[in-house]
Enzyme design. Structure first.
Site, PDB file in Angstrom:
ATOM      1  N   ASP A   1      -6.252   8.324  -0.504  1.00  0.00           N
ATOM      2  CA  ASP A   1      -5.872   7.312   0.477  1.00  0.00           C
ATOM      3  C   ASP A   1      -4.677   7.838   1.257  1.00  0.00           C
ATOM      4  O   ASP A   1      -3.745   8.382   0.671  1.00  0.00           O
ATOM      5  CB  ASP A   1      -5.521   6.004  -0.227  1.00  0.00           C
TER       6      ASP A   1
ATOM      7  N   GLU B   1       0.827  -1.210   0.000  1.00  0.00           N
ATOM      8  CA  GLU B   1       0.000   0.000   0.000  1.00  0.00           C
ATOM      9  C   GLU B   1       0.864   1.264   0.000  1.00  0.00           C
ATOM     10  O   GLU B   1       0.543   2.223  -0.689  1.00  0.00           O
ATOM     11  CB  GLU B   1      -0.940   0.029   1.209  1.00  0.00           C
TER      12      GLU B   1
END
Length: 141
Positions: free
Chosen positions: A69, A51
């Protein structure tokens, strides 16, 4: 939209002074000290590597819906946090997710995981699920 992107990038730059790129073992120990089991750590390490590359200051996006994000777990501001004030399901300002203190990130991650498990993260589904040999952390303890 360009204005929003500029604000998000400005916030990320301001926070970069307190950013940290964790090693696999540093991250594993933080997670363990925060109550995660040693058995679950390879999943969390793999997820965070894919991520954010273990970088606490990453802001990703914009996504197709215009959201961003945030942080080491790439927590989405459409569902879990709000920029500039408390909000969404984790009731936190997204800016708290882009510093070296992972306390807020982990608290929100526990909420996300309780609702959705690891499948809340696309990186875990595509890169980690069933393939954790490279993410073992025994040498970290």
């Amino acid at each position: 939209m360009k204005f929003i992107i500029a604000i998000v990038l400005s916030v990320a730059l301001i926070n970069s002074a307190s950013a940290k790129i964790y090693t696999k073992c540093e991250f594993a120990r933080v997670m363990f000290d925060s109550g995660f089991t040693k058995e679950s750590l390879p999943d969390w390490v793999c997820l965070a590597i894919h991520e954010s590359a273990l970088n606490s200051n990453v802001v990703g996006g914009p996504n197709t819906n215009g959201s961003f994000d945030w942080g080491i777990f790439q927590i989405n501001d459409n569902y879990w946090c709000k920029v500039g004030y408390l909000g969404n399901d984790c009731n936190m300002d997204c800016n708290k997710l882009v510093d070296e203190d992972l306390t807020d990130d982990i608290a929100c991650t526990k909420i996300i995981f309780a609702r959705h498990g690891f499948t809340a993260w696309n990186a875990w589904k595509s890169k980690c699920q069933g393939s954790l040999a490279a993410y073992q952390v025994d040498e970290c303890f």
